[in-house]
Design an enzyme around this catalytic site. Sequence first.
Site, PDB file in Angstrom:
ATOM      1  N   GLY A 174      58.466  47.799   3.226  1.00  0.00           N
ATOM      2  CA  GLY A 174      59.601  47.104   2.628  1.00  0.00           C
ATOM      3  C   GLY A 174      60.229  47.857   1.480  1.00  0.00           C
ATOM      4  O   GLY A 174      61.400  47.650   1.153  1.00  0.00           O
ATOM      5  N   ALA A 262      54.322  39.225   6.355  1.00  0.00           N
ATOM      6  CA  ALA A 262      54.189  37.960   7.079  1.00  0.00           C
ATOM      7  C   ALA A 262      53.406  38.107   8.379  1.00  0.00           C
ATOM      8  O   ALA A 262      52.948  37.106   8.937  1.00  0.00           O
ATOM      9  CB  ALA A 262      55.579  37.388   7.372  1.00  0.00           C
ATOM     10  N   CYS A 405      63.573  62.168  10.481  1.00  0.00           N
ATOM     11  CA  CYS A 405      64.952  61.988  10.950  1.00  0.00           C
ATOM     12  C   CYS A 405      64.892  61.494  12.392  1.00  0.00           C
ATOM     13  O   CYS A 405      63.951  61.792  13.116  1.00  0.00           O
ATOM     14  CB  CYS A 405      65.769  63.274  10.847  1.00  0.00           C
ATOM     15  SG  CYS A 405      65.285  64.553  12.002  1.00  0.00           S
TER      16      CYS A 405
END
Length: 554
Positions: A174, A262, A405
């Site tokens: 995140g 989660a 990439c």
Amino acid sequence: MSGPRPVRAPRGTELSALGWQQEAALRMLQNNLDPEVAEHPDKLVVYGGTGKAARDWRSFDAMVRTLRTLKQDETMLVQSGRPVGVMQTHEWAPRVLIANSNLVGDWANWEEFRRLEALGLTMYGQMTAGSWIYIGTQGILQGTYETFAAVAAKKFNGTLAGTITLTAGLGGMGGAQPLAVTMNDGVAICIDVDPRAIERRIEHRYLDVKADSLEHALQLAVEARDARRPLSIGLLGNAAELLPRMLAEGAPVDIVTDQTSAHDPLAYLPVGVDFDDMAAYAAKDPAGFTTRARESMARHVEAMVGFMDAGAEVFDYGNSIRGEAQLAGYERAFAFPGFVPAYIRPLFCEGKGPFRWAALSGEASDIAKTDKALLELFPENESLHRWIKMAGERVHFQGLPARICWLGYGERDKAGERFNDMVASGELQAPLAIGRDHLDCGSVASPYRETEAMLDGSDAIADWPLLNAMVNVASGASWVSIHHGGGVGMGRSIHAGQVSVADGTELAGEKIRRVLTNDPGMGVIRHVDAGYDIAESVADERGVRVPMREGDDA
């Protein structure tokens, strides 16, 4: 005595193993646990809540010891983070074969996994934690950047300038969100319950500032939005409390997503529980904690749906929060889509995905040289040029210098062969470890993420990642892994990974050409089989053989 201690991969050209294939596996295992890289290295946890590089410290020491003595025709077998055998194979075989967290269907749930883990029989490998190719937050950054770029193209005239994104979760995955948003010129408010996570992202230059309160965060966000100035703001708090409050107060939010942990209810902080009490509560009463965590996730997702109803662009970023909210009884949990069907699947149809490499020399200059080589190889690829330029300017290396990439079928092999030539010529100071995330075009079965809403309904067909792993073994990858439960949790995904070492030898070049052709080729084949026109066109244009499209009845 074996136990927690600082771990850091060696740098330079001196070998501690019998060859560069083994040395690369050793260094990348150690790099996964570098304090700059891992979220909780003392616990062997790399990222993703509880994703580990080794089952325990004794197993880690055994893997290190074995890799140092492993011969060029031997293969080490790793069962959920523990080395269980060494077999004589051949020089084309992988030096390491890894299987992590795999459980038989009826037993594939968190409760049974934790029972087995407590007995010392397994570990959670996430995706790149247990397969030794995690490169820090950069590893997900371009995928996150491309996702937000797709959001911008879909709804905001190609830029996030003048918009506010609301999200939560600043862990190893995140933590890419704030920089991905600002790279697209937007403003991001990023919530996390862990003050250390916020400080770590600021330290690594992924997050700009920390707000003192919700009011302060909104003030900073609105000022930056009105000035069309990119800004990312960290906010300490629980998203399950803050999102409903922000919705009720009419916060001016344009985009909403989430990357909290989660996927594992024991890694999601329930409302009313103090962060400092979280670990003890989860250990003492996992069932009660899980119930409360899911109830909190339902509140969180209900607020996300509320923002969608109010006109915001809302999507699931693949952490299973919708599924957990549904288990808690929230009926509209799947009202908004996952990011793959919403934005990424056309790239998968072309065999595109997160190609990455790490400089075993430890020298940032080797990455700069490979960046330059890529730009020369693909002069027409504007998105690649834009990404490489931004990454060179803004991405902080964690551990061994590395780059990611997105490259597709017919591109990855060219890049890999060029890199191998650069090692052979001495242009690079040492070999490269070339791999990818398990989140790729043809290596995952995950109905809540990579294979959500497949055109033919094949979301849960798990043959594809197994075929992918076998193809990579047959093609000469240096190490290959098959995992269960990464990203979305137990019972919800099967996925495979590979790493190939460019050591400058002719043999490595042959292996790389095959692996980096066949690995993304699986993505094209998988999407042709599911009926995607884009994939069929790519297969026709680039010569990917699909038997069911050959012959008189094709």
